[in-house]
Design a protein around this motif. Structure first.
Motif, PDB file in Angstrom:
ATOM      1  N   ASN A  20     101.619  83.758  29.158  1.00 17.18           N
ATOM      2  CA  ASN A  20     102.090  84.217  30.465  1.00 17.18           C
ATOM      3  C   ASN A  20     103.444  83.589  30.797  1.00 17.18           C
ATOM      4  OD1 ASN A  20     101.957  82.771  33.493  1.00 17.18           O
ATOM      5  ND2 ASN A  20     102.035  84.991  33.479  1.00 17.18           N
ATOM      6  N   TYR A  21     104.314  84.392  31.400  1.00 15.11           N
ATOM      7  CA  TYR A  21     105.607  83.868  31.861  1.00 15.11           C
ATOM      8  C   TYR A  21     105.970  84.613  33.136  1.00 15.11           C
ATOM      9  CZ  TYR A  21     107.865  88.186  30.394  1.00 15.11           C
ATOM     10  OH  TYR A  21     108.238  89.504  30.292  1.00 15.11           O
ATOM     11  N   GLN A  22     106.911  84.065  33.878  1.00 12.55           N
ATOM     12  CA  GLN A  22     107.333  84.720  35.117  1.00 12.55           C
ATOM     13  C   GLN A  22     108.725  85.336  35.003  1.00 12.55           C
ATOM     14  OE1 GLN A  22     107.081  82.313  38.698  1.00 12.55           O
ATOM     15  NE2 GLN A  22     108.274  83.813  39.825  1.00 12.55           N
ATOM     16  N   SER A  23     109.672  84.584  34.396  1.00 10.43           N
ATOM     17  CA  SER A  23     111.046  85.108  34.349  1.00 10.43           C
ATOM     18  C   SER A  23     111.714  84.994  32.979  1.00 10.43           C
ATOM     19  CB  SER A  23     111.910  84.407  35.398  1.00 10.43           C
ATOM     20  OG  SER A  23     111.848  83.007  35.212  1.00 10.43           O
ATOM     21  N   ASN A  24     111.351  83.979  32.190  1.00  9.60           N
ATOM     22  CA  ASN A  24     112.080  83.728  30.945  1.00  9.60           C
ATOM     23  C   ASN A  24     111.430  84.449  29.752  1.00  9.60           C
ATOM     24  OD1 ASN A  24     113.560  82.702  28.812  1.00  9.60           O
ATOM     25  ND2 ASN A  24     113.685  80.643  29.667  1.00  9.60           N
ATOM     26  N   GLU A  25     111.731  85.738  29.646  1.00  7.48           N
ATOM     27  CA  GLU A  25     111.121  86.545  28.579  1.00  7.48           C
ATOM     28  C   GLU A  25     111.561  86.090  27.189  1.00  7.48           C
ATOM     29  OE1 GLU A  25     111.003  91.157  27.082  1.00  7.48           O
ATOM     30  OE2 GLU A  25     110.903  90.798  29.246  1.00  7.48           O
ATOM     31  N   VAL A  26     112.813  85.656  27.083  1.00  2.67           N
ATOM     32  CA  VAL A  26     113.351  85.208  25.790  1.00  2.67           C
ATOM     33  C   VAL A  26     112.521  84.036  25.253  1.00  2.67           C
ATOM     34  CG1 VAL A  26     115.361  84.194  24.610  1.00  2.67           C
ATOM     35  CG2 VAL A  26     115.681  86.028  26.279  1.00  2.67           C
ATOM     36  N   ALA A  27     112.242  83.064  26.139  1.00  4.64           N
ATOM     37  CA  ALA A  27     111.449  81.892  25.736  1.00  4.64           C
ATOM     38  C   ALA A  27     110.018  82.300  25.389  1.00  4.64           C
ATOM     39  CB  ALA A  27     111.446  80.846  26.857  1.00  4.64           C
ATOM     40  N   ALA A  28     109.448  83.244  26.140  1.00  7.92           N
ATOM     41  CA  ALA A  28     108.077  83.704  25.874  1.00  7.92           C
ATOM     42  C   ALA A  28     107.994  84.387  24.511  1.00  7.92           C
ATOM     43  CB  ALA A  28     107.616  84.646  26.981  1.00  7.92           C
ATOM     44  N   LEU A  29     108.986  85.218  24.206  1.00  7.50           N
ATOM     45  CA  LEU A  29     109.005  85.909  22.907  1.00  7.50           C
ATOM     46  C   LEU A  29     109.209  84.927  21.758  1.00  7.50           C
ATOM     47  CD1 LEU A  29     111.063  89.082  23.900  1.00  7.50           C
ATOM     48  CD2 LEU A  29     108.677  89.056  23.130  1.00  7.50           C
ATOM     49  N   GLU A  30     109.996  83.890  22.008  1.00  9.48           N
ATOM     50  CA  GLU A  30     110.211  82.838  21.002  1.00  9.48           C
ATOM     51  C   GLU A  30     108.891  82.120  20.697  1.00  9.48           C
ATOM     52  OE1 GLU A  30     111.651  80.310  18.258  1.00  9.48           O
ATOM     53  OE2 GLU A  30     112.705  82.072  19.020  1.00  9.48           O
ATOM     54  N   THR A  31     108.099  81.874  21.744  1.00  7.71           N
ATOM     55  CA  THR A  31     106.783  81.238  21.560  1.00  7.71           C
ATOM     56  C   THR A  31     105.887  82.121  20.686  1.00  7.71           C
ATOM     57  OG1 THR A  31     106.978  80.135  23.708  1.00  7.71           O
ATOM     58  CG2 THR A  31     104.769  80.273  22.778  1.00  7.71           C
ATOM     59  N   VAL A  32     105.891  83.429  20.947  1.00  6.25           N
ATOM     60  CA  VAL A  32     105.101  84.372  20.145  1.00  6.25           C
ATOM     61  C   VAL A  32     105.550  84.322  18.682  1.00  6.25           C
ATOM     62  CG1 VAL A  32     104.619  86.832  19.736  1.00  6.25           C
ATOM     63  CG2 VAL A  32     104.526  85.913  22.053  1.00  6.25           C
ATOM     64  N   LYS A  33     106.861  84.296  18.489  1.00  3.83           N
ATOM     65  CA  LYS A  33     107.429  84.256  17.133  1.00  3.83           C
ATOM     66  C   LYS A  33     106.951  83.009  16.374  1.00  3.83           C
ATOM     67  CE  LYS A  33     112.087  84.682  15.603  1.00  3.83           C
ATOM     68  NZ  LYS A  33     113.468  84.842  16.073  1.00  3.83           N
ATOM     69  N   GLU A  34     106.951  81.872  17.081  1.00  5.63           N
ATOM     70  CA  GLU A  34     106.508  80.621  16.456  1.00  5.63           C
ATOM     71  C   GLU A  34     105.014  80.642  16.137  1.00  5.63           C
ATOM     72  OE1 GLU A  34     107.979  76.906  18.095  1.00  5.63           O
ATOM     73  OE2 GLU A  34     109.770  77.929  18.859  1.00  5.63           O
ATOM     74  N   ILE A  35     104.234  81.294  17.008  1.00  4.28           N
ATOM     75  CA  ILE A  35     102.787  81.425  16.753  1.00  4.28           C
ATOM     76  C   ILE A  35     102.573  82.287  15.506  1.00  4.28           C
ATOM     77  CG2 ILE A  35     100.672  82.530  17.616  1.00  4.28           C
ATOM     78  CD1 ILE A  35     101.571  81.580  20.462  1.00  4.28           C
ATOM     79  N   GLU A  36     103.333  83.367  15.411  1.00  3.06           N
ATOM     80  CA  GLU A  36     103.200  84.265  14.247  1.00  3.06           C
ATOM     81  C   GLU A  36     103.621  83.565  12.955  1.00  3.06           C
ATOM     82  OE1 GLU A  36     105.405  87.629  15.675  1.00  3.06           O
ATOM     83  OE2 GLU A  36     103.627  88.495  16.670  1.00  3.06           O
ATOM     84  N   ALA A  37     104.580  82.659  13.064  1.00  2.00           N
ATOM     85  CA  ALA A  37     105.005  81.884  11.892  1.00  2.00           C
ATOM     86  C   ALA A  37     103.890  80.958  11.403  1.00  2.00           C
ATOM     87  CB  ALA A  37     106.253  81.072  12.221  1.00  2.00           C
ATOM     88  N   LEU A  38     102.952  80.642  12.316  1.00  2.32           N
ATOM     89  CA  LEU A  38     101.790  79.809  11.951  1.00  2.32           C
ATOM     90  C   LEU A  38     100.590  80.673  11.553  1.00  2.32           C
ATOM     91  CD1 LEU A  38     102.007  77.332  14.996  1.00  2.32           C
ATOM     92  CD2 LEU A  38     102.571  76.766  12.621  1.00  2.32           C
ATOM     93  N   ASN A  39     100.870  81.963  11.299  1.00  6.50           N
ATOM     94  CA  ASN A  39      99.823  82.944  10.966  1.00  6.50           C
ATOM     95  C   ASN A  39      98.855  83.219  12.116  1.00  6.50           C
ATOM     96  OD1 ASN A  39     100.770  83.324   8.314  1.00  6.50           O
ATOM     97  ND2 ASN A  39      99.711  81.460   7.642  1.00  6.50           N
TER      98      ASN A  39
END
Length: 243
Positions: free
Chosen positions: A32-51
């Motif tokens: 969940n995020y309120q305004s910083n979509e770039v940071a939220a998408l970066e978190t998703v990317k890092e999770i995907e990098a961990l499979n």
């Protein structure tokens, strides 16, 4: 699909928790995020990098209508998803001495931490009760346990969450739902970046600020089956500054 929702999950402690719950607890993560979509998408990317798997979910936790709409839409699109863990991490600070505190600085801090908890947790609680399983983890603060001068609003909001944790834990324990709170001290994040670290570590027996990952390790444990007999607890993680 077993899921965990982390409010304010795009940065700092929230992001560390997202990564840990994805890699160690094998949850599909709702960031969940309120305004910083770039940071939220970066978190998703890092999770995907961990499979791991994750998605972003935008809403302001303090706005009940927004929360209801976002979560209802998500639930409709994911009828087979099971929300097992909620981490109420979203919080803001508006520090200042009480005698000069603007009404909105009082209201916005309490709306985010306390009403945010209600809006998100209340949405899922009946599902958890039906499934007879759940993990609710509230991020509080050393300020909410001992009170901090210059933070009456933040101390009030987090102190109320401490009480909520203890009360709700008693209501839902029979259904195998645990409710616990984690109370960090000084942790290296954006929120503490402006603090005088050299000066403050003199107060900390461990002689350093904590890392976001150390807080995430504790949350990961509380979200696991290993913690099934722990409920209604407020666990301090502060290097000995207040225990």
């Amino acid at each position: 699909m077993k899921c965990a929702l982390v409010t304010g999950g795009s940065r700092g402690i929230g992001k560390a928790i997202c990564l840990k719950l994805a890699s160690e607890n094998k949850y599909h993560i709702l960031v969940n995020y309120q305004s910083n979509e770039v940071a939220a998408l970066e978190t998703v990317k890092e999770i995907e990098a961990l499979n791991g798997t994750a998605e972003i979910l935008k809403f302001d936790v303090s706005n009940q209508e927004e929360v209801q709409t976002a979560l209802s839409n998500w639930k409709e699109k994911n009828p087979d998803a099971i929300m097992e863990t909620i981490v109420n991490n979203a919080g803001i600070t508006r520090d200042g001495l009480f005698m000069w505190m603007h009404p909105n600085d009082w209201k916005s801090v309490i709306d985010t931490s306390l009403n945010g908890f209600y809006n998100v947790t209340n949405f899922f609680i009946q599902d958890m009760l039906r499934k007879k399983y759940g993990r609710i983890i509230n991020m509080v603060s050393v300020s909410g346990v001992k009170g901090t001068a210059g933070q009456t609003n933040y101390s009030a909001a987090k102190g109320a969450l401490v009480a909520v944790t203890k009360a709700l834990a008693q209501e839902v324990a029979k259904r195998k739902i645990t409710v616990n709170a984690v109370a960090p001290g000084f942790i290296k994040t954006d929120m503490t970046a402006d603090l005088d670290e050299k000066e403050l570590i003199k107060m900390i027996p461990a002689n350093r600020f904590g890392e976001a990952e150390e807080v995430a390790n504790l949350v990961s444990f509380l979200a696991s089956d290993k913690s099934s007999y722990i409920t209604g607890e407020i666990i301090n993680i502060n290097g000995g500054i207040y225990s």
